[in-house]
Design an enzyme around this catalytic site. Structure first.
Site, PDB file in Angstrom:
ATOM      1  N   ARG A  93      -1.376  -0.655  -8.764  1.00  0.00           N
ATOM      2  CA  ARG A  93      -2.865  -0.048  -8.406  1.00  0.00           C
ATOM      3  C   ARG A  93      -2.968   1.425  -8.168  1.00  0.00           C
ATOM      4  O   ARG A  93      -2.191   2.007  -7.588  1.00  0.00           O
ATOM      5  CB  ARG A  93      -3.104  -0.767  -6.805  1.00  0.00           C
ATOM      6  CG  ARG A  93      -4.565  -0.166  -6.207  1.00  0.00           C
ATOM      7  CD  ARG A  93      -4.610  -0.202  -4.718  1.00  0.00           C
ATOM      8  NE  ARG A  93      -4.490  -1.461  -4.090  1.00  0.00           N
ATOM      9  CZ  ARG A  93      -4.224  -2.081  -3.198  1.00  0.00           C
ATOM     10  NH1 ARG A  93      -3.720  -1.104  -2.227  1.00  0.00           N
ATOM     11  NH2 ARG A  93      -4.395  -3.214  -2.841  1.00  0.00           N
TER      12      ARG A  93
ATOM     13  N   ASP B 139       0.689  -1.186  -0.100  1.00  0.00           N
ATOM     14  CA  ASP B 139       0.070  -0.054   0.026  1.00  0.00           C
ATOM     15  C   ASP B 139       0.844   1.353  -0.072  1.00  0.00           C
ATOM     16  O   ASP B 139       1.898   1.339   0.564  1.00  0.00           O
ATOM     17  CB  ASP B 139      -0.868   0.100   1.249  1.00  0.00           C
ATOM     18  CG  ASP B 139      -2.042  -1.003   1.200  1.00  0.00           C
ATOM     19  OD1 ASP B 139      -2.373  -1.321   0.197  1.00  0.00           O
ATOM     20  OD2 ASP B 139      -2.599  -1.164   2.388  1.00  0.00           O
TER      21      ASP B 139
END
Ligand SMILES: Cc1cc2nc3c(=O)[nH]c(=O)nc-3n(C[C@H](O)[C@H](O)[C@H](O)COP(=O)(O)OP(=O)(O)OC[C@H]3O[C@@H](n4cnc5c(N)ncnc54)[C@H](O)[C@@H]3O)c2cc1C
Length: 312
Positions: free
Chosen positions: A187, A136
């Site tokens: 992402r 992340d």
């Protein structure tokens, strides 16, 4: 701008000890408690149960053991061990092997070398077991170092990892070009953190415009592109762009957060797209939860109604 004001407010409120206590007391108590709308539970067993339900609706999953900002090496090592236990539990369960994690959880605020060691420990177990691990992206203080660690591991042959880029940051378009050339998986998100003008777009329209530009680059030149947004306009644009450039629906995926826009998730699956749901769980859910409230102030009313209901 309302979006920015509410993000600021929630980042301030997130530091409130009283609120944290109140939330911890009521947030997860019952299956109907307010935090459970966004967080699958406090245990890995609850997360696996939630993942099974998501998979039964035809979607993919990624599990995130919540936690950020380990304050010392002992905490970072404990987080690493916890991730190893999660890997074991997922492997036994038969759900898809896909994880998301944060580098500050593994010690980035304390020591970079130990963080890399901790991440390697996870990848050495996760890789052979067939897991994909997404790192992340946290706030802009960590962007450069997160990408540096990611790219170093990639060059050392770790291929089961991917990274996240935030369209809010000015630097991200260049980062995307470099990572596409590397052949790694990205992402794309708008960005969940309050960022200063020196590094990030301040207007939502500019963040959205950058998202649209990056999304096109990612779909056309990226690898297993992950379009992570709940914004119907961005989703429509991605579908049109892919169709126009003959990019088949199995070459990219949409990603959304657990509990957010379930209607849109189902609609995309019905239309033949791959949808992955990000399922967070664990005891340290408060900062994640506050970021979700800051993105959509209407969620606050839902929380207040829930607390009043539980107390009454
Ligand atoms: C799978 C996934 C992984 C992510 N990982 C990261 C990461 O690593 N780093 C990072 O900085 N950010 C991450 N994010 C968060 C992201 O940066 C945004 O903050 C978040 O997705 C909201 O932006 P949006 O693209 O949905 O668009 P927005 O323009 O903010 O919202 C569009 C619409 O989506 C709906 N919506 C959005 N948020 C909510 C909410 N909280 N509750 C209810 N409805 C909502 C509303 O209908 C809203 O009108 C991730 C998001 C997803 C989906």
């Amino acid at each position: 701008m309302l979006g920015r004001a509410s993000k600021t407010l929630f980042h301030l409120v997130a530091r409130s000890g009283t609120l944290k206590k109140l939330a911890s007391r009521y947030g997860m108590r019952k299956p109907s408690s307010f935090a459970r709308r966004f967080i699958a539970g406090e245990t890995v067993a609850e997360a696996i149960e939630a993942a099974r339900a998501v998979e039964a609706r035809g979607m993919k999953i990624t599990l995130d053991l919540l936690g950020e900002s380990s304050r010392n090496l002992a905490e970072a090592e404990a987080a690493t061990r916890a991730y190893l236990a999660v890997i074991e539990a997922i492997t036994r369960s038969g759900i898809e092997r896909n994880l998301s994690l944060k580098l500050t959880q593994l010690g980035l605020d304390v020591d970079k070398a130990s963080t890399i060691d901790n991440l390697r420990k996870i990848l050495e177990i996760a890789g052979p077991a067939g897991f994909f691990v997404r790192i992340d992206m946290e706030d802009s203080a960590y962007t450069a170092v997160t990408l540096e660690i990611f790219e170093t591991l990639w060059r050392h042959g770790y291929r089961q990892i991917g990274v996240v880029l935030q369209s809010a940051l000015y630097r991200s378009e260049q980062d995307l070009q470099r990572i596409n050339e590397l052949g790694a998986r990205v992402r794309l998100v708008k960005g969940a953190y309050m960022e200063p003008k020196s590094v990030a777009h301040q207007e939502k329209a500019d963040v959205d415009a950058a998202y649209a530009r990056m999304m096109k680059m990612l779909i056309t030149d990226g690898h297993d592109a992950a379009i992570a947004t709940h914004d119907p306009a961005m989703i429509d644009l991605a579908r049109q762009w892919a169709r126009h450039h003959d990019v088949a629906a199995d070459r990219f995926e949409f990603q959304m957060l657990y509990g957010v826009r379930r209607d849109l998730q189902a609609m995309l699956v019905a239309a033949g797209y791959r949808v992955r749901v990000y399922i967070p769980f664990g005891r340290q859910w408060f900062p994640y939860f506050m970021r979700r409230l800051g993105e959509r102030p209407a969620n606050v009313m839902f929380v207040i109604r829930n607390i009043l209901g539980e107390r009454g």
